[in-house]
Design a protein around this motif. Structure first.
Motif, mmCIF file in Angstrom:
data_model
loop_
_atom_site.group_PDB
_atom_site.id
_atom_site.type_symbol
_atom_site.label_atom_id
_atom_site.label_comp_id
_atom_site.label_asym_id
_atom_site.label_seq_id
_atom_site.Cartn_x
_atom_site.Cartn_y
_atom_site.Cartn_z
ATOM 1 N N VAL A 123 50.998 -18.479 -21.933
ATOM 2 C CA VAL A 123 51.165 -19.200 -20.675
ATOM 3 C C VAL A 123 52.194 -20.315 -20.851
ATOM 4 O O VAL A 123 52.162 -21.051 -21.845
ATOM 5 N N ARG A 124 53.118 -20.411 -19.894
ATOM 6 C CA ARG A 124 54.060 -21.517 -19.910
ATOM 7 C C ARG A 124 53.302 -22.834 -19.719
ATOM 8 O O ARG A 124 52.278 -22.861 -19.035
ATOM 9 N N PRO A 125 53.815 -23.953 -20.274
ATOM 10 C CA PRO A 125 55.077 -24.092 -21.014
ATOM 11 C C PRO A 125 54.989 -23.470 -22.403
ATOM 12 O O PRO A 125 53.932 -23.507 -23.050
ATOM 13 N N LEU A 126 56.097 -22.901 -22.851
ATOM 14 C CA LEU A 126 56.130 -22.205 -24.121
ATOM 15 C C LEU A 126 56.222 -23.193 -25.282
ATOM 16 O O LEU A 126 56.878 -24.227 -25.183
ATOM 17 N N HIS A 127 55.553 -22.801 -26.388
ATOM 18 C CA HIS A 127 55.622 -23.570 -27.628
ATOM 19 C C HIS A 127 56.003 -22.609 -28.743
ATOM 20 O O HIS A 127 55.391 -21.544 -28.891
ATOM 21 N N GLU A 128 56.994 -22.991 -29.516
ATOM 22 C CA GLU A 128 57.525 -22.082 -30.535
ATOM 23 C C GLU A 128 56.461 -21.651 -31.524
ATOM 24 O O GLU A 128 56.363 -20.461 -31.874
ATOM 25 N N THR A 129 55.650 -22.579 -32.005
ATOM 26 C CA THR A 129 54.642 -22.244 -33.012
ATOM 27 C C THR A 129 53.650 -21.219 -32.476
ATOM 28 O O THR A 129 53.305 -20.245 -33.155
ATOM 29 N N LEU A 155 52.530 -10.666 -22.537
ATOM 30 C CA LEU A 155 52.866 -11.111 -21.192
ATOM 31 C C LEU A 155 53.174 -12.598 -21.188
ATOM 32 O O LEU A 155 52.355 -13.420 -21.612
ATOM 33 N N LEU A 156 54.347 -12.932 -20.680
ATOM 34 C CA LEU A 156 54.770 -14.317 -20.489
ATOM 35 C C LEU A 156 54.510 -14.680 -19.025
ATOM 36 O O LEU A 156 55.081 -14.087 -18.113
ATOM 37 N N THR A 157 53.605 -15.641 -18.786
ATOM 38 C CA THR A 157 53.189 -15.910 -17.418
ATOM 39 C C THR A 157 52.986 -17.401 -17.195
ATOM 40 O O THR A 157 53.220 -18.214 -18.099
ATOM 41 N N VAL A 158 52.568 -17.755 -15.980
ATOM 42 C CA VAL A 158 52.283 -19.143 -15.624
ATOM 43 C C VAL A 158 50.849 -19.221 -15.120
ATOM 44 O O VAL A 158 50.295 -18.236 -14.617
ATOM 45 N N ARG A 159 50.268 -20.384 -15.238
ATOM 46 C CA ARG A 159 48.905 -20.575 -14.752
ATOM 47 C C ARG A 159 48.964 -21.064 -13.294
ATOM 48 O O ARG A 159 49.547 -22.097 -12.996
ATOM 49 N N ARG A 160 48.379 -20.277 -12.399
ATOM 50 C CA ARG A 160 48.327 -20.642 -10.993
ATOM 51 C C ARG A 160 46.874 -20.825 -10.558
ATOM 52 O O ARG A 160 45.976 -20.203 -11.123
ATOM 53 N N ARG A 161 46.694 -21.647 -9.543
ATOM 54 C CA ARG A 161 45.341 -21.880 -9.053
ATOM 55 C C ARG A 161 44.747 -20.568 -8.523
ATOM 56 O O ARG A 161 45.351 -19.864 -7.720
ATOM 57 N N GLY A 162 43.587 -20.255 -9.007
ATOM 58 C CA GLY A 162 42.897 -19.042 -8.570
ATOM 59 C C GLY A 162 43.306 -17.785 -9.317
ATOM 60 O O GLY A 162 42.710 -16.726 -9.119
ATOM 61 N N SER A 163 44.336 -17.858 -10.181
ATOM 62 C CA SER A 163 44.773 -16.667 -10.922
ATOM 63 C C SER A 163 44.127 -16.643 -12.298
ATOM 64 O O SER A 163 43.742 -17.677 -12.848
ATOM 65 N N GLU A 210 63.071 1.808 -22.380
ATOM 66 C CA GLU A 210 63.468 2.982 -23.155
ATOM 67 C C GLU A 210 64.119 2.524 -24.451
ATOM 68 O O GLU A 210 64.711 1.451 -24.518
ATOM 69 N N GLY A 211 64.002 3.353 -25.481
ATOM 70 C CA GLY A 211 64.593 3.008 -26.769
ATOM 71 C C GLY A 211 63.529 2.737 -27.810
ATOM 72 O O GLY A 211 62.329 2.947 -27.597
ATOM 73 N N ASP A 212 63.976 2.260 -28.965
ATOM 74 C CA ASP A 212 63.084 2.007 -30.102
ATOM 75 C C ASP A 212 62.860 0.507 -30.251
ATOM 76 O O ASP A 212 63.812 -0.259 -30.407
ATOM 77 N N PHE A 213 61.612 0.105 -30.216
ATOM 78 C CA PHE A 213 61.255 -1.290 -30.454
ATOM 79 C C PHE A 213 59.789 -1.340 -30.864
ATOM 80 O O PHE A 213 59.035 -0.367 -30.713
ATOM 81 N N ASP A 214 59.400 -2.484 -31.412
ATOM 82 C CA ASP A 214 58.057 -2.640 -31.964
ATOM 83 C C ASP A 214 57.169 -3.567 -31.146
ATOM 84 O O ASP A 214 55.949 -3.594 -31.351
ATOM 85 N N LEU A 215 57.771 -4.317 -30.246
ATOM 86 C CA LEU A 215 57.021 -5.263 -29.428
ATOM 87 C C LEU A 215 57.830 -5.530 -28.163
ATOM 88 O O LEU A 215 59.067 -5.599 -28.213
ATOM 89 N N VAL A 216 57.120 -5.688 -27.040
ATOM 90 C CA VAL A 216 57.766 -6.037 -25.785
ATOM 91 C C VAL A 216 57.199 -7.371 -25.306
ATOM 92 O O VAL A 216 55.975 -7.521 -25.191
ATOM 93 N N ILE A 217 58.090 -8.324 -25.058
ATOM 94 C CA ILE A 217 57.702 -9.552 -24.366
ATOM 95 C C ILE A 217 58.158 -9.388 -22.921
ATOM 96 O O ILE A 217 59.347 -9.210 -22.652
ATOM 97 N N ILE A 218 57.202 -9.412 -22.004
ATOM 98 C CA ILE A 218 57.493 -9.118 -20.607
ATOM 99 C C ILE A 218 56.941 -10.226 -19.728
ATOM 100 O O ILE A 218 55.873 -10.784 -20.009
ATOM 101 N N ASP A 219 57.679 -10.577 -18.680
ATOM 102 C CA ASP A 219 57.192 -11.618 -17.777
ATOM 103 C C ASP A 219 56.521 -10.983 -16.556
ATOM 104 O O ASP A 219 56.559 -9.750 -16.356
ATOM 105 N N GLY A 220 55.919 -11.837 -15.712
ATOM 106 C CA GLY A 220 55.180 -11.350 -14.561
ATOM 107 C C GLY A 220 55.990 -10.507 -13.603
ATOM 108 O O GLY A 220 55.565 -9.402 -13.227
ATOM 109 N N PRO A 221 57.179 -10.965 -13.159
ATOM 110 C CA PRO A 221 57.983 -10.145 -12.240
ATOM 111 C C PRO A 221 58.352 -8.778 -12.823
ATOM 112 O O PRO A 221 58.334 -7.772 -12.109
ATOM 113 N N SER A 222 58.692 -8.745 -14.103
ATOM 114 C CA SER A 222 59.051 -7.459 -14.722
ATOM 115 C C SER A 222 57.836 -6.544 -14.816
ATOM 116 O O SER A 222 57.934 -5.327 -14.607
ATOM 117 N N LEU A 223 56.670 -7.108 -15.148
ATOM 118 C CA LEU A 223 55.458 -6.300 -15.225
ATOM 119 C C LEU A 223 55.124 -5.711 -13.856
ATOM 120 O O LEU A 223 54.731 -4.540 -13.748
#
Length: 283
Positions: A96-102, A73-81, A37-50
């Motif tokens: 996909v993690r690991p994250l890189h700033e660039t 979506l901020l997530t991890v690569r798992r076998r079969g996913s 809720e609220g005003d924002f322009d972009l959401v970065i969300i991880d798997g558990p929150s999604l």
């Protein structure tokens, strides 16, 4: 400054994202009681929150349409996913993690660029839609808007009829003003008349230029007696107002009115217009 919501569970991830993005964007931290809720322009969300807020994500995205509210979506690569399986339906990009700033900066900038484009498109769409229902001369509504508005007011009738009064009015001997001062000043006088009338209209009332020097006033949820009182005030205001004063002219105008109401005088839109027009002709 554009606003980025970090709907991310792990504090380490949030702190890293704040460090990388905080210089260029306003960072908003999650509120678990009022998620998304609220005003924002972009959401970065991880798997558990999604997974937890899936319904709220869908509702919020739909609420912002046609403007794009991008989700990354901020997530991890798992076998079969397949991390990209949520693309389009729930999120607009995946990192996909690991994250890189660039990489993160590039993906965030791209999603925010898409949002700006969608905002520009909506503004242009709203402008075009307004032009489509606006009369060029008076600056108020045109006949296309008239039919849309009446259809909306009368839908569901006669099951649940809502009182709708409709008044035609036109300016008496308006041709004399045009003959004396020309069409351009005649058009300006019509705009000033419309502005005079608008001062007496309520929030739901609508003023429509029907054509030439003829106008329609739509008065929803008002009795005929209430509408007659309002039309009498408008008639007196037109009579008392000097028009074209800024052009050195003290034009005085009068108007004739015809009023009909739904459902008392008419059973549908067409008959309402016909009855009001007939009353105007008698006037």
């Amino acid at each position: 400054m554009e606003r980025v919501l970090l709907q991310v569970t792990r504090k380490n991830d949030r702190h890293r994202l704040e460090d990388w993005l905080g210089r260029a964007y306003q960072i908003i931290l999650p509120d678990q009681e009022h998620a998304l809720e609220g005003d924002f322009d972009l959401v970065i969300i991880d798997g558990p929150s999604l997974k937890r807020w899936r319904t709220k994500v869908r509702v919020r995205r739909e609420a912002d349409e046609p403007v794009l509210l991008p989700f990354l979506l901020l997530t991890v690569r798992r076998r079969g996913s397949i991390p990209a399986r949520h693309l389009g339906r729930m999120v607009d990009d995946v990192i996909v993690r690991p994250l890189h700033e660039t990489e993160l900066q590039a993906r965030v900038a791209n999603l925010l660029r898409m949002r700006r484009w969608s905002l520009d498109l909506k503004k242009e769409r709203d402008r075009v839609m307004k032009l489509a229902v606006t009369d060029d001369v008076s600056g108020f509504n045109n006949t296309r808007y008239l039919h849309r508005y009446l259809d909306r007011l009368l839908e569901g009738a006669p099951a649940k009829p809502t009182n709708v009064c409709l008044a035609f009015f036109d300016l008496d001997n308006f041709k004399r003003l045009v003959d004396a001062h020309g069409h351009l000043l005649g058009s300006k006088a019509l705009r000033e008349v419309a502005q005079t009338v608008a001062r007496f209209l309520g929030e739901e009332d609508r003023l429509v230029r029907y054509g030439g020097d003829e106008f329609i006033v739509i008065l929803p949820r008002q009795s005929k007696d209430e509408a007659l009182v309002k039309m009498a005030r408008i008639r007196k205001a037109i009579l008392a107002t000097p028009f074209l004063q800024k052009d050195g002219i003290d034009a005085r105008l009068t108007a004739s009115f015809g009023l009909a109401s739904y459902p008392d005088d008419a059973k549908d839109k067409r008959e309402l217009l016909v009855q009001a027009d007939r009353c105007l002709f008698q006037s």
